[in-house]
Design an enzyme around this catalytic site. Structure first.
Site, PDB file in Angstrom:
ATOM      1  N   HIS A 196     -28.741   1.812 -25.983  1.00  0.00           N
ATOM      2  CA  HIS A 196     -28.590   2.163 -24.569  1.00  0.00           C
ATOM      3  C   HIS A 196     -27.167   2.662 -24.272  1.00  0.00           C
ATOM      4  O   HIS A 196     -26.979   3.717 -23.666  1.00  0.00           O
ATOM      5  CB  HIS A 196     -28.927   0.919 -23.729  1.00  0.00           C
ATOM      6  CG  HIS A 196     -28.633   1.035 -22.266  1.00  0.00           C
ATOM      7  ND1 HIS A 196     -29.617   1.191 -21.319  1.00  0.00           N
ATOM      8  CD2 HIS A 196     -27.456   1.000 -21.575  1.00  0.00           C
ATOM      9  CE1 HIS A 196     -29.067   1.260 -20.115  1.00  0.00           C
ATOM     10  NE2 HIS A 196     -27.750   1.127 -20.242  1.00  0.00           N
ATOM     11  N   GLU A 197     -26.195   1.888 -24.736  1.00  0.00           N
ATOM     12  CA  GLU A 197     -24.810   2.247 -24.422  1.00  0.00           C
ATOM     13  C   GLU A 197     -24.418   3.585 -25.056  1.00  0.00           C
ATOM     14  O   GLU A 197     -23.719   4.393 -24.448  1.00  0.00           O
ATOM     15  CB  GLU A 197     -23.853   1.143 -24.873  1.00  0.00           C
ATOM     16  CG  GLU A 197     -24.107  -0.232 -24.262  1.00  0.00           C
ATOM     17  CD  GLU A 197     -24.113  -0.227 -22.739  1.00  0.00           C
ATOM     18  OE1 GLU A 197     -23.574   0.714 -22.133  1.00  0.00           O
ATOM     19  OE2 GLU A 197     -24.672  -1.165 -22.159  1.00  0.00           O
ATOM     20  N   HIS A 200     -25.298   6.447 -23.035  1.00  0.00           N
ATOM     21  CA  HIS A 200     -24.257   6.805 -22.056  1.00  0.00           C
ATOM     22  C   HIS A 200     -23.174   7.656 -22.710  1.00  0.00           C
ATOM     23  O   HIS A 200     -22.670   8.615 -22.114  1.00  0.00           O
ATOM     24  CB  HIS A 200     -23.603   5.543 -21.481  1.00  0.00           C
ATOM     25  CG  HIS A 200     -24.455   4.789 -20.524  1.00  0.00           C
ATOM     26  ND1 HIS A 200     -25.136   5.372 -19.478  1.00  0.00           N
ATOM     27  CD2 HIS A 200     -24.732   3.457 -20.435  1.00  0.00           C
ATOM     28  CE1 HIS A 200     -25.787   4.443 -18.792  1.00  0.00           C
ATOM     29  NE2 HIS A 200     -25.560   3.265 -19.365  1.00  0.00           N
TER      30      HIS A 200
HETATM   31 ZN    ZN Z   1     -26.242   1.429 -18.899  1.00  0.00          ZN
END
Ligand code: ZN
Length: 261
Positions: A196-197, A200
């Site tokens: 997830h990170e 980003h």
């Molecule tokens: Zn996030």
């Protein structure tokens, strides 16, 4: 997004909002929109790598682990860090994004194991960071306060006008328990938070960013609109925007359901 306040009703051992990434700035949103329309020049974001839509993206990766003196040798061992790298590689592989693990480095440092809780963290990170802006640096720390900083966060692609500082502070900082087999609050993690990170880091926003059914959402055409989120659960069939196509994208890594399914 950690500035959002959330009342959950019961005390959670996991952070109430596990991703520490801040909401994207309006400039970042505009740049993403421009990228979606043009995918060419004129954007203000600092491009990580050059290429075209048919290219395979390969990202060099450096992993730095910082543990406390009281931690066991198994904590963030090289084996664990490599298993985390394997999860990351596996999840991005279908999208022609590959990673090359350049090195792992495990340090014992009580101060810097606090991550963002330690005032010298950014200096440490800048000193340890390797490679250019197209190089991914993952930091795992054992003693960062996740109620303040979340389970982890990455820098979004920054404004190129920020100069060398943008690169110096680039990278991701995650709590140690988020690696595969890591445990916190009675929950065993699978390594998906890093996925997830790193989303980003590639400029992806949360699927629910905007928190409404009519806005631009995450600026990705095929992501169904999503107005809400829940943490580490598996709300199959949830449809927070019933007047819009598709159910909530709870299996999208950029949602918060992530580790829940
Ligand atoms: Zn996030």
């Amino acid at each position: 997004m950690f500035i959002l306040s959330l009342l959950i009703g019961t005390a959670l051992a996991v952070p109430s909002n596990w991703c520490g990434n801040k909401a994207p700035t309006s400039e970042h949103r505009e740049a993403i929109q421009a990228l979606r329309v043009a995918e060419t020049a004129g954007i203000s974001l600092h491009r990580r790598q050059s290429g075209n839509s048919s290219s395979t993206i390969n990202v060099p990766v450096y992993i730095t682990a910082v543990v406390n003196t009281t931690d066991s040798e198994e904590m963030l061992s090289e084996t664990v860090l490599k298993s985390q790298f394997d999860v990351l590689s596996d999840r991005f592989a279908p999208y022609n994004i590959t990673f090359t693990l350049k090195s792992t480095n495990r340090m014992i440092d009580d101060d810097n194991s606090k991550g963002f809780d330690y005032y010298g963290w950014n200096s440490f990170k800048a000193a340890q960071r390797k490679g250019d802006y197209g190089t991914l640096n993952l930091f795992y720390v054992t003693n960062m306060d996740d109620q303040t900083w979340g389970s982890g966060s990455c820098t979004l692609p920054g404004d190129a006008s920020g100069g060398p500082l943008v690169t110096m502070l680039d990278g991701c900082t995650m709590n140690a328990y988020t690696v595969p087999g890591g445990v916190s609050g009675g929950k065993t993690y699978k390594g998906e938070i890093t996925v997830h990170e790193v989303g980003h880091w590639f400029s992806l926003l949360h699927t629910f960013d905007g928190d409404n059914c009519t806005g631009p959402g995450d600026y990705i055409d095929d992501t169904p609109q999503e107005a809400t989120w829940e943490l580490n659960v598996c709300p199959i069939g949830r449809d927070s925007c019933p007047d819009q196509p598709g159910l909530d994208p709870i299996t999208n890594y950029m949602d918060y359901a992530g580790e829940g399914w």
